[in-house]
Design a protein around this motif. Structure first.
Motif, PDB file in Angstrom:
ATOM      1  N   ALA A   1      42.160  47.291  44.878  1.00 19.52           N
ATOM      2  CA  ALA A   1      41.118  46.443  45.687  1.00 19.52           C
ATOM      3  C   ALA A   1      39.730  46.617  45.001  1.00 19.52           C
ATOM      4  CB  ALA A   1      41.075  46.748  47.298  1.00 19.52           C
ATOM      5  N   ILE A   2      38.915  45.608  44.720  1.00 18.46           N
ATOM      6  CA  ILE A   2      37.496  45.746  44.368  1.00 18.46           C
ATOM      7  C   ILE A   2      36.764  44.774  45.390  1.00 18.46           C
ATOM      8  CG2 ILE A   2      38.032  44.208  42.547  1.00 18.46           C
ATOM      9  CD1 ILE A   2      35.962  45.496  40.698  1.00 18.46           C
ATOM     10  N   GLU A   3      35.403  45.227  45.770  1.00 19.33           N
ATOM     11  CA  GLU A   3      34.793  44.242  46.184  1.00 19.33           C
ATOM     12  C   GLU A   3      34.106  43.257  45.554  1.00 19.33           C
ATOM     13  OE1 GLU A   3      31.326  46.233  48.331  1.00 19.33           O
ATOM     14  OE2 GLU A   3      32.542  47.472  49.846  1.00 19.33           O
ATOM     15  N   SER A   4      34.107  42.066  46.221  1.00 16.87           N
ATOM     16  CA  SER A   4      33.749  40.757  45.377  1.00 16.87           C
ATOM     17  C   SER A   4      32.110  40.863  45.277  1.00 16.87           C
ATOM     18  CB  SER A   4      33.757  39.751  46.293  1.00 16.87           C
ATOM     19  OG  SER A   4      33.265  38.382  45.668  1.00 16.87           O
TER      20      SER A   4
ATOM     21  N   GLU B   1      44.588  42.495  36.110  1.00 17.88           N
ATOM     22  CA  GLU B   1      45.802  41.658  36.215  1.00 17.88           C
ATOM     23  C   GLU B   1      46.653  41.238  35.070  1.00 17.88           C
ATOM     24  OE1 GLU B   1      45.433  38.249  38.685  1.00 17.88           O
ATOM     25  OE2 GLU B   1      46.085  39.482  40.582  1.00 17.88           O
ATOM     26  N   ARG B   2      46.072  41.106  33.800  1.00 23.54           N
ATOM     27  CA  ARG B   2      46.562  40.959  32.499  1.00 23.54           C
ATOM     28  C   ARG B   2      47.358  42.261  32.215  1.00 23.54           C
ATOM     29  NH1 ARG B   2      42.311  37.075  31.031  1.00 23.54           N
ATOM     30  NH2 ARG B   2      40.897  38.810  30.502  1.00 23.54           N
ATOM     31  N   ALA B   3      46.748  43.437  32.736  1.00 22.63           N
ATOM     32  CA  ALA B   3      47.453  44.562  32.189  1.00 22.63           C
ATOM     33  C   ALA B   3      48.661  44.890  33.258  1.00 22.63           C
ATOM     34  CB  ALA B   3      46.533  45.763  32.271  1.00 22.63           C
ATOM     35  N   GLY B   4      48.775  44.122  34.140  1.00 21.33           N
ATOM     36  CA  GLY B   4      49.935  44.402  34.920  1.00 21.33           C
ATOM     37  C   GLY B   4      49.759  44.943  36.329  1.00 21.33           C
ATOM     38  N   TRP B   5      48.516  45.121  36.838  1.00 18.75           N
ATOM     39  CA  TRP B   5      48.121  45.612  37.939  1.00 18.75           C
ATOM     40  C   TRP B   5      48.147  44.289  38.985  1.00 18.75           C
ATOM     41  CZ3 TRP B   5      43.792  49.829  38.270  1.00 18.75           C
ATOM     42  CH2 TRP B   5      43.828  50.804  37.511  1.00 18.75           C
ATOM     43  N   GLN B   6      48.102  44.743  40.224  1.00 15.85           N
ATOM     44  CA  GLN B   6      48.092  43.657  41.646  1.00 15.85           C
ATOM     45  C   GLN B   6      46.631  43.892  42.062  1.00 15.85           C
ATOM     46  OE1 GLN B   6      51.254  43.933  44.385  1.00 15.85           O
ATOM     47  NE2 GLN B   6      49.966  42.835  45.895  1.00 15.85           N
ATOM     48  N   VAL B   7      45.993  43.117  41.669  1.00 16.23           N
ATOM     49  CA  VAL B   7      44.401  43.275  42.155  1.00 16.23           C
ATOM     50  C   VAL B   7      43.912  42.245  43.362  1.00 16.23           C
ATOM     51  CG1 VAL B   7      42.067  43.653  41.307  1.00 16.23           C
ATOM     52  CG2 VAL B   7      43.859  44.242  39.996  1.00 16.23           C
ATOM     53  N   GLU B   8      43.152  42.632  44.067  1.00 14.68           N
ATOM     54  CA  GLU B   8      42.669  41.771  45.311  1.00 14.68           C
ATOM     55  C   GLU B   8      41.165  42.222  45.307  1.00 14.68           C
ATOM     56  OE1 GLU B   8      45.762  41.377  48.916  1.00 14.68           O
ATOM     57  OE2 GLU B   8      45.154  43.391  48.569  1.00 14.68           O
ATOM     58  N   LEU B   9      40.460  40.883  45.459  1.00 15.65           N
ATOM     59  CA  LEU B   9      39.076  40.999  45.749  1.00 15.65           C
ATOM     60  C   LEU B   9      38.849  41.046  47.333  1.00 15.65           C
ATOM     61  CD1 LEU B   9      38.587  40.099  42.675  1.00 15.65           C
ATOM     62  CD2 LEU B   9      36.904  38.835  43.345  1.00 15.65           C
ATOM     63  N   ALA B  10      37.849  42.133  47.690  1.00 21.13           N
ATOM     64  CA  ALA B  10      37.715  42.168  49.159  1.00 21.13           C
ATOM     65  C   ALA B  10      36.443  41.490  49.498  1.00 21.13           C
ATOM     66  CB  ALA B  10      37.829  43.554  49.336  1.00 21.13           C
TER      67      ALA B  10
ATOM     68  N   VAL C   1      43.068  45.167  53.232  1.00 25.66           N
ATOM     69  CA  VAL C   1      42.132  44.659  52.325  1.00 25.66           C
ATOM     70  C   VAL C   1      41.782  43.222  53.008  1.00 25.66           C
ATOM     71  CG1 VAL C   1      41.506  43.863  50.217  1.00 25.66           C
ATOM     72  CG2 VAL C   1      42.795  45.985  50.413  1.00 25.66           C
ATOM     73  N   PRO C   2      40.460  43.037  53.304  1.00 28.83           N
ATOM     74  CA  PRO C   2      40.070  41.473  53.637  1.00 28.83           C
ATOM     75  C   PRO C   2      40.020  40.643  52.205  1.00 28.83           C
ATOM     76  CG  PRO C   2      38.230  42.831  53.713  1.00 28.83           C
ATOM     77  CD  PRO C   2      39.465  43.820  53.397  1.00 28.83           C
TER      78      PRO C   2
END
Length: 346
Positions: A53-56, A68-77, A109-110
């Motif tokens: 998770a990373i803040e917007s 994400e291109r490297a295979g991680w599942q990433v969310e913008l908070a 994560v919001p």
């Protein structure tokens, strides 16, 4: 699965990795560029699948896309909602990364919606045109300010039309103001050409857009505003009701309720400011159409000319927003009550 919090700053990305029990596995930092992210991915690869998770904020989408291109599942908070979920007495970048990792581990994560590259490109085209228009407006204001400084009246309605240019050509201003006016006019002419080119491009692309031909059937909306609104909305299916879309636009007032008390504040102004601008801009013109004139005039009579005009325009903008939801959801052009509703011809 391990859980990672990413706190981004201008020159550094703080990273905290937690296991399923909340124990810290890795605490590190990396440069927020392509090489730094590649090195981070390789370092954490042995840990297995990663959810992060990373803040917007500015630059967060680049980090999101690379990971994400490297295979991680990433969310913008959502940064504001993160503060509400986890208020901190002591705030540092390392603590922020730990908070994001913990929210990720607890599935709290919001997350915000992230537009795809095509929608981002559409938004950039519409926003860049508005950026140029605002620069041109500032330059025109500077010339008007120069005339006021030297007591020169402006008898023409458009200082930058044919008669206005003739007036500016006859002015006898001292240096350096004379030269500054000439340079500013050259900038305005160049911006006019750039803005015209942007508008031609928006009209060409908008003709093939799935939403723009529908939107230009709305009173007050032409090609430029239609393309802007379509790009800021993205996919209409992500809004479950017209109320959801109106809330996303930020055109609803803030509400605070406690017991029998109900306080209504100023506009929430959440969501894209460009969508809010486009809807209010369209409302200024739609308020003169027969569909919304009575609503606008009734609000002006109730609240007075000055405040009523502003509130009336916002009320019309909300109505336009709700109408747009129904149009795009049903793939139909604007159809006020009683009108024949039929799909727009291709």
């Amino acid at each position: 699965m391990v859980y990672t919090g990413l706190d981004l700053s201008r020159r550094r990305l703080d990273v905290r990795v937690l296991d399923a029990d909340g124990a810290t596995l890795v605490e590190t930092a990396a440069p927020p560029d392509r090489d730094g992210l590649e090195h981070l991915v390789e370092r954490l690869r042995p840990l297995g699948p990663i959810r992060a998770a990373i803040e917007s904020m500015n630059g967060a989408r680049f980090v999101h896309d690379e990971l994400e291109r490297a295979g991680w599942q990433v969310e913008l908070a959502d940064a504001q909602k993160v503060k509400g979920l986890a208020p901190l007495a002591c705030k540092t970048d390392r603590i922020d990364a730990w908070v994001l990792a913990e929210l990720c581990r607890r599935d709290l994560v919001p997350a915000i919606w992230l537009p795809d590259p095509q929608v981002r490109a559409e938004r950039e085209r519409a926003r860049f045109r508005l950026h140029l228009v605002r620069h041109r407006t500032a330059l025109k204001g500077r010339i008007h300010q120069t005339l006021v400084t030297f007591g020169v009246p402006c008898p023409v309605s458009d200082l930058f039309g044919r008669k206005g240019r003739e007036l500016l050509g006859r002015l006898c201003l001292p240096e350096p103001w004379r030269e500054n006016v000439e340079v500013t006019l050259a900038f305005i002419d160049d911006l006019d050409r750039q803005i015209d080119a942007c508008e031609r491009e928006l009209r060409r692309l908008g003709a093939d857009h799935r939403y723009v031909p529908l939107l230009i059937s709305v009173p007050g909306i032409a090609w430029v505003l239609g393309y802007t609104i379509a790009s800021e909305i993205g996919d209409i299916a992500r809004f479950g009701s017209p109320t959801k879309l109106a809330g996303y636009s930020g055109l609803c007032p803030r509400v605070h309720q406690s017991g029998s008390h109900d306080w209504r504040g100023p506009l929430a102004k959440n969501g894209p400011k460009y969508l809010r601008w486009a809807l209010i801009e369209a409302a200024q013109h739609a308020a003169r159409s027969p569909h919304y004139r009575e609503l606008y005039q009734r609000t002006k009579r109730r609240l007075g000319k000055n405040r009523g005009a502003k509130v009336g325009a916002i009320e019309v903008a909300r109505r336009l927003c709700e109408a747009i939801w129904w149009m795009l959801s049903r793939n139909q052009p604007f159809a006020p009550a009683g009108a024949t509703r039929c799909p727009l011809a291709a």
